[in-house]
Design a protein around this motif. Structure first.
Motif, PDB file in Angstrom:
ATOM      1  N   TYR A 133       0.827  -1.212   0.000  1.00  0.00           N
ATOM      2  CA  TYR A 133       0.000   0.000   0.000  1.00  0.00           C
ATOM      3  C   TYR A 133       0.861   1.262   0.000  1.00  0.00           C
ATOM      4  O   TYR A 133       0.538   2.254  -0.667  1.00  0.00           O
ATOM      5  CB  TYR A 133      -0.946   0.000   1.200  1.00  0.00           C
ATOM      6  N   GLN A 134       1.971   1.248   0.728  1.00  0.00           N
ATOM      7  CA  GLN A 134       2.856   2.404   0.763  1.00  0.00           C
ATOM      8  C   GLN A 134       3.410   2.721  -0.614  1.00  0.00           C
ATOM      9  O   GLN A 134       3.670   3.884  -0.945  1.00  0.00           O
ATOM     10  CB  GLN A 134       4.002   2.154   1.746  1.00  0.00           C
ATOM     11  N   ASN A 135       3.567   1.711  -1.438  1.00  0.00           N
ATOM     12  CA  ASN A 135       4.140   1.897  -2.775  1.00  0.00           C
ATOM     13  C   ASN A 135       3.092   1.839  -3.883  1.00  0.00           C
ATOM     14  O   ASN A 135       3.434   1.680  -5.065  1.00  0.00           O
ATOM     15  CB  ASN A 135       5.225   0.828  -3.013  1.00  0.00           C
ATOM     16  N   ASN A 136       1.826   1.988  -3.490  1.00  0.00           N
ATOM     17  CA  ASN A 136       0.705   2.074  -4.444  1.00  0.00           C
ATOM     18  C   ASN A 136       0.575   0.852  -5.347  1.00  0.00           C
ATOM     19  O   ASN A 136       0.022   0.943  -6.448  1.00  0.00           O
ATOM     20  CB  ASN A 136       0.831   3.337  -5.310  1.00  0.00           C
ATOM     21  N   ILE A 137       1.066  -0.275  -4.893  1.00  0.00           N
ATOM     22  CA  ILE A 137       1.005  -1.485  -5.715  1.00  0.00           C
ATOM     23  C   ILE A 137      -0.424  -2.012  -5.811  1.00  0.00           C
ATOM     24  O   ILE A 137      -0.866  -2.461  -6.874  1.00  0.00           O
ATOM     25  CB  ILE A 137       1.957  -2.563  -5.155  1.00  0.00           C
ATOM     26  N   VAL A 138      -1.182  -1.926  -4.710  1.00  0.00           N
ATOM     27  CA  VAL A 138      -2.563  -2.407  -4.734  1.00  0.00           C
ATOM     28  C   VAL A 138      -3.401  -1.555  -5.689  1.00  0.00           C
ATOM     29  O   VAL A 138      -4.209  -2.090  -6.456  1.00  0.00           O
ATOM     30  CB  VAL A 138      -3.169  -2.399  -3.320  1.00  0.00           C
ATOM     31  N   SER A 139      -3.197  -0.250  -5.668  1.00  0.00           N
ATOM     32  CA  SER A 139      -3.921   0.633  -6.595  1.00  0.00           C
ATOM     33  C   SER A 139      -3.602   0.285  -8.036  1.00  0.00           C
ATOM     34  O   SER A 139      -4.487   0.253  -8.901  1.00  0.00           O
ATOM     35  CB  SER A 139      -3.572   2.102  -6.328  1.00  0.00           C
ATOM     36  N   LYS A 140      -2.319   0.010  -8.300  1.00  0.00           N
ATOM     37  CA  LYS A 140      -1.910  -0.358  -9.661  1.00  0.00           C
ATOM     38  C   LYS A 140      -2.550  -1.688 -10.070  1.00  0.00           C
ATOM     39  O   LYS A 140      -2.978  -1.854 -11.226  1.00  0.00           O
ATOM     40  CB  LYS A 140      -0.390  -0.460  -9.724  1.00  0.00           C
TER      41      LYS A 140
END
Length: 356
Positions: free
Chosen positions: A342-349
């Protein structure tokens, strides 16, 4: 140089969501509300008579939707500063929006969202409901929302029923003096019901041409063009479009400029180009609003903490907090790895790429 870059980028950002004010009526008089609140005595509408409590004619609402389609947004959000389900044509306009291929969201106090209404929303294919629930304690609810028991019972149950119907639900809690310390109880209650999202914010206070928080926040140097509240597009009920919710809240100070280039006679792109030119050229009226607005300060909240707890990711900032249900596909991943994702926006991607 930072201002030049920021203003260039602001002029080229294309928001995906447009807010549409199809009604300015509400059945609640929440004391903290600057529009309908009992403590404000209708001052907002006295200052802005063109926005007085009214409903937008259905044919005008459809024309606004057509302009949103032409602009290229993908979601319409109903109906800022009012209660969406008080609009007599809410079902017709919702179906029209879906027919045009757009997503639809609405913020509501929940008092009209009965089982029968939710059945209609499910049939329409309604995408998102944001419920303003500032307490699950009936005594407190009577102080911050409505003293009617029926309103309380319907509103508290509505997020649960909507979630069961497959609608994306967010519960929002606004901290005020009467409900201070009740946020955790609200969040815990709705987490047990598997609500997808919960958010927390603080009461804002509009003072003349300023938008101020009622809590002290760290003030940062104002740099023109960097405000995260800009490009929140709101189509007001009188036909004007504002490019910042702060402009809508202090509408009388900017209305003469907006009247010169109304959405009634122009496209959204044309109106935004005009308003961006006001910003880029540091129009005096725009600068008076922007430089003294706490929405600018709030936009620069730094993320204090991202953690995972009981299948929810928790994002805490200085004066706000969000809890999001972790997708089922990721529930077995260790919490420390999930936090990193989540900190690295992987889930959003992953969501953007439709992996989730």
């Amino acid at each position: 140089m930072i201002e030049k870059i920021a203003l260039y980028l602001v002029g080229h950002i294309k928001p995906r969501v447009v807010y549409l004010q199809i009604t300015t009526k509400c059945n609640y008089v929440c004391p903290m509300c600057p529009f309908h609140g009992s403590g404000y005595e209708g001052k907002y509408f006295k200052d802005n008579p063109s926005l007085k409590p009214q409903n937008m004619p259905l044919d005008e609402a459809k024309k606004c939707i057509d302009k949103i389609v032409d602009y290229g947004a993908n979601m319409v959000a109903m109906s800022p500063s009012a209660e969406f389900f008080i609009y007599p044509y809410w079902e017709e306009i919702s179906r029209y929006i879906k027919q045009k291929g757009l997503k639809i969201s609405a913020t509501t106090n929940g008092s009209f969202v009965t089982k029968e209404v939710i059945a209609k929303l499910k049939d329409i294919g309604f995408d998102e409901l944001i419920f303003s629930i500032d307490s699950i304690n009936q005594e407190t609810y009577a102080k911050v929302r409505s003293s009617k028991e029926k309103d309380y019972q319907t509103a508290i149950s509505a997020p649960i029923l909507a979630t069961e119907a497959g609608i994306y639900v967010q519960v929002h809690f606004t901290q005020q003096k009467p409900n201070r310390g009740e946020k955790d109880a609200v969040f815990s209650f709705y987490k047990m019901q598997n609500i997808r999202s919960m958010t927390f914010g603080i009461e804002l206070h509009t003072e003349e041409n300023k938008e101020l928080t009622i809590m002290p926040i760290e003030r940062k140097e104002y740099i023109h063009g960097l405000c995260g509240a800009y490009n929140n597009l709101v189509i007001l009920i009188d036909g004007n479009l504002v490019s910042c919710c702060g402009f809508a809240n202090r509408y009388k100070y900017i209305k003469p400029k907006l009247d010169a280039f109304s959405l009634r006679e122009h496209s959204i792109c044309e109106v935004l180009s005009y308003q961006h030119s006001l910003m880029a050229n540091k129009d005096e009226d725009v600068m008076k609003l922007c430089c003294s607005c706490d929405l600018y300060q709030i936009a620069f909240e730094s993320k204090n903490q991202i953690s995972v707890e009981n299948n929810y990711v928790i994002i805490k900032k200085t004066i706000s907090e969000s809890h999001f249900r972790i997708p089922k596909e990721l529930e077995n991943i260790p919490n420390n790895i999930l936090s990193w994702m989540y900190q690295n926006n992987i889930v959003s991607k992953m969501k953007q790429d439709k992996i989730l």
